[in-house]
Design an enzyme around this catalytic site. Structure first.
Site, PDB file in Angstrom:
ATOM      1  N   ARG A  91       0.847  -1.213   0.000  1.00 62.69           N
ATOM      2  CA  ARG A  91       0.000   0.000   0.000  1.00 62.69           C
ATOM      3  C   ARG A  91       0.874   1.251   0.000  1.00 62.69           C
ATOM      4  O   ARG A  91       0.562   2.224  -0.674  1.00 62.69           O
ATOM      5  CB  ARG A  91      -0.936   0.002   1.217  1.00 62.69           C
ATOM      6  CG  ARG A  91      -1.722  -1.281   1.392  1.00 62.69           C
ATOM      7  CD  ARG A  91      -3.232  -1.137   1.187  1.00 62.69           C
ATOM      8  NE  ARG A  91      -3.813  -2.407   0.794  1.00 62.69           N
ATOM      9  CZ  ARG A  91      -4.453  -3.266   1.586  1.00 62.69           C
ATOM     10  NH1 ARG A  91      -4.634  -2.953   2.850  1.00 62.69           N
ATOM     11  NH2 ARG A  91      -4.930  -4.396   1.131  1.00 62.69           N
ATOM     12  N   GLU A 130     -12.911 -15.085  10.282  1.00 61.50           N
ATOM     13  CA  GLU A 130     -13.014 -14.392   8.994  1.00 61.50           C
ATOM     14  C   GLU A 130     -12.779 -15.353   7.831  1.00 61.50           C
ATOM     15  O   GLU A 130     -11.638 -15.599   7.442  1.00 61.50           O
ATOM     16  CB  GLU A 130     -11.995 -13.243   8.938  1.00 61.50           C
ATOM     17  CG  GLU A 130     -12.041 -12.486   7.610  1.00 61.50           C
ATOM     18  CD  GLU A 130     -11.077 -11.307   7.538  1.00 61.50           C
ATOM     19  OE1 GLU A 130     -10.251 -11.147   8.453  1.00 61.50           O
ATOM     20  OE2 GLU A 130     -11.137 -10.560   6.559  1.00 61.50           O
ATOM     21  N   LYS A 169     -16.734 -12.419  10.664  1.00 60.17           N
ATOM     22  CA  LYS A 169     -16.322 -11.355   9.744  1.00 60.17           C
ATOM     23  C   LYS A 169     -16.387 -11.921   8.331  1.00 60.17           C
ATOM     24  O   LYS A 169     -15.406 -12.474   7.823  1.00 60.17           O
ATOM     25  CB  LYS A 169     -14.912 -10.875  10.097  1.00 60.17           C
ATOM     26  CG  LYS A 169     -14.359  -9.835   9.121  1.00 60.17           C
ATOM     27  CD  LYS A 169     -13.184  -9.070   9.702  1.00 60.17           C
ATOM     28  CE  LYS A 169     -12.543  -8.173   8.669  1.00 60.17           C
ATOM     29  NZ  LYS A 169     -11.646  -7.186   9.239  1.00 60.17           N
ATOM     30  N   SER A 188     -14.365  -5.290   3.833  1.00 60.81           N
ATOM     31  CA  SER A 188     -14.757  -4.578   2.602  1.00 60.81           C
ATOM     32  C   SER A 188     -14.226  -5.282   1.361  1.00 60.81           C
ATOM     33  O   SER A 188     -14.825  -5.159   0.277  1.00 60.81           O
ATOM     34  CB  SER A 188     -14.346  -3.101   2.645  1.00 60.81           C
ATOM     35  OG  SER A 188     -12.971  -2.915   2.827  1.00 60.81           O
ATOM     36  N   GLY A 189     -13.116  -5.996   1.474  1.00 56.46           N
ATOM     37  CA  GLY A 189     -12.689  -6.924   0.428  1.00 56.46           C
ATOM     38  C   GLY A 189     -12.479  -6.361  -0.964  1.00 56.46           C
ATOM     39  O   GLY A 189     -12.719  -7.070  -1.935  1.00 56.46           O
ATOM     40  N   GLY A 190     -12.081  -5.095  -1.060  1.00 53.92           N
ATOM     41  CA  GLY A 190     -11.833  -4.540  -2.397  1.00 53.92           C
ATOM     42  C   GLY A 190     -13.053  -3.856  -3.003  1.00 53.92           C
ATOM     43  O   GLY A 190     -12.999  -3.396  -4.143  1.00 53.92           O
ATOM     44  N   ARG A 216      -9.634  -1.258   4.053  1.00 54.78           N
ATOM     45  CA  ARG A 216      -9.509  -0.330   2.918  1.00 54.78           C
ATOM     46  C   ARG A 216     -10.653   0.679   2.823  1.00 54.78           C
ATOM     47  O   ARG A 216     -10.425   1.851   2.516  1.00 54.78           O
ATOM     48  CB  ARG A 216      -9.381  -1.118   1.614  1.00 54.78           C
ATOM     49  CG  ARG A 216      -7.987  -1.678   1.421  1.00 54.78           C
ATOM     50  CD  ARG A 216      -7.965  -2.746   0.369  1.00 54.78           C
ATOM     51  NE  ARG A 216      -8.603  -3.977   0.813  1.00 54.78           N
ATOM     52  CZ  ARG A 216      -8.747  -5.076   0.060  1.00 54.78           C
ATOM     53  NH1 ARG A 216      -8.308  -5.078  -1.186  1.00 54.78           N
ATOM     54  NH2 ARG A 216      -9.302  -6.154   0.542  1.00 54.78           N
TER      55      ARG A 216
END
Ligand code: 13P
Length: 332
Positions: free
Chosen positions: A33, A177, A219, A261-263, A293
């Site tokens: 990132r 998760e 999650k 949120s996974g992208g 993110r």
């Protein structure tokens, strides 16, 4: 295991109108990132960035708990205060990512298995004694040609169950998760099918090992079309199918649900959550966010490693956290 302690931590994590902030990127993920913004990948910069996040004014109005990476859990901010102590001071529960990452799954091309069970009991005892209240373990399920395999799902779910059991033994709430990745051309129906098999296997494993459900947070990823699908399902459909899938597959006495949120874009992540909580769906548990993110990325972009952008980045972060908080109660 003390069920009362576990239940009260899970309730505090799920308190309305808040959600969780995932700021537990491993050093390699953080490096990726940073590299995209030409921020040098140093320990000092990771501290500067994470200090920016947790010293954002009013953060605790929107965030009940923050998931830290091991490094951050032991580090001090520039003020000399430990990150975990600062979180306690501002009323945000400190949590810790305890898996050792998703590694290539032997003899299963393109699939991952999450590692980290060896020595986990000893690490958990230490984290609990240092003030951690909850933990996170992420498993990765990939949709592709002939995958996921049953063995990938069952091995990952078995590891999640063993992790969750060790957490509860130590009065730490496990966040489980199982992320079904968004990457690919698959339809929302395919995602639904795989998410259902994964959750079925996960809850079977958790039941078998006698997990106390009110002291667990799920999650999940949302039921959503692949990011490269040319005819992606709209917001209402994602919310409707996600809620139906969770209601069909999860026990009613689960401590709560906090999505990754996974992208998804910021707007997707908040809109989907808002519709799920708009009152049209009857939910047996609190359904909120545990985004990385979708809360952090625009603030990271604004900061770009420069002190002069510090306040602007904090303003953006607070705004994103506020929008997610509002979405978690069906407004904005
Ligand atoms: P994202 O919200 O960026 O998917 O991250 C959530 C997370 O904690 C992944 O483990």
């Amino acid at each position: 295991m003390n069920k009362e302690i576990l239940k009260s931590i899970a309730e505090a994590m799920m308190q309305t109108p808040k959600g969780l902030l995932a700021m537990d990127e491993s050093s390699p993920t953080c490096a990726k990132r940073f590299a995209a913004l030409s921020i040098p990948e140093t320990e000092e910069n990771r501290i500067r960035y994470r200090e920016l996040i947790i010293s954002t004014p009013n953060l605790s109005n929107y965030i009940s708990g923050a998931i830290l990476f091991d490094e951050t859990f032991h580090q001090k901010m520039s003020t000399g205060v430990l990150f975990r102590d600062h979180l306690k001071e501002i009323g945000v529960l400190p949590g810790i990512k305890v898996d050792a990452g998703a590694k290539d799954f032997s003899n299963h091309p393109n699939e991952k298995i999450t590692e980290g069970l060896d020595g986990l009991r000893e690490r958990l005892v230490k984290y609990e004694s240092l003030g951690a209240k909850f933990c996170k373990w992420r498993a990765v399920i990939t949709i592709g040609e002939s995958i996921p395999s049953d063995s990938c799902i069952s091995s990952n779910c078995n590891a999640l169950a063993r992790y969750a059991s060790l957490c509860q033994e130590n009065n730490l709430v496990p966040i489980v998760e199982p992320e079904v990745l968004i990457n690919g051309k698959h339809s929302i129906e395919e995602c639904d099918k795989i998410t259902r098999s994964t959750l079925k296997c996960l809850f079977d494993e958790l039941k078998l090992i006698n997990i106390y459900f009110p002291g667990v947070i799920l999650k999940p990823s949302m039921v959503i079309s692949g990011d490269k699908n040319s005819n992606r399902a709209n917001f209402d459909r994602v919310a409707e199918m996600t809620v139906k899938c969770l209601k069909d597959m999860c026990p009613k006495d689960l401590g709560g649900v906090a999505f990754l949120s996974g992208g998804q874009t910021n707007d997707e992540a908040t809109n989907h959550l808002k519709i799920m909580n708009s009152g049209i769906h009857d939910l047996p548990w609190r359904v909120t966010f545990s985004y990385a993110r979708a809360i952090q990325q625009s603030a990271l972009n604004a900061w770009s490693g420069k002190d002069e952008n510090y306040e602007k980045a904090q303003t953006i972060l607070a705004e994103r956290a506020k929008l997610c908080s509002e979405a978690s109660v069906g407004n904005n």
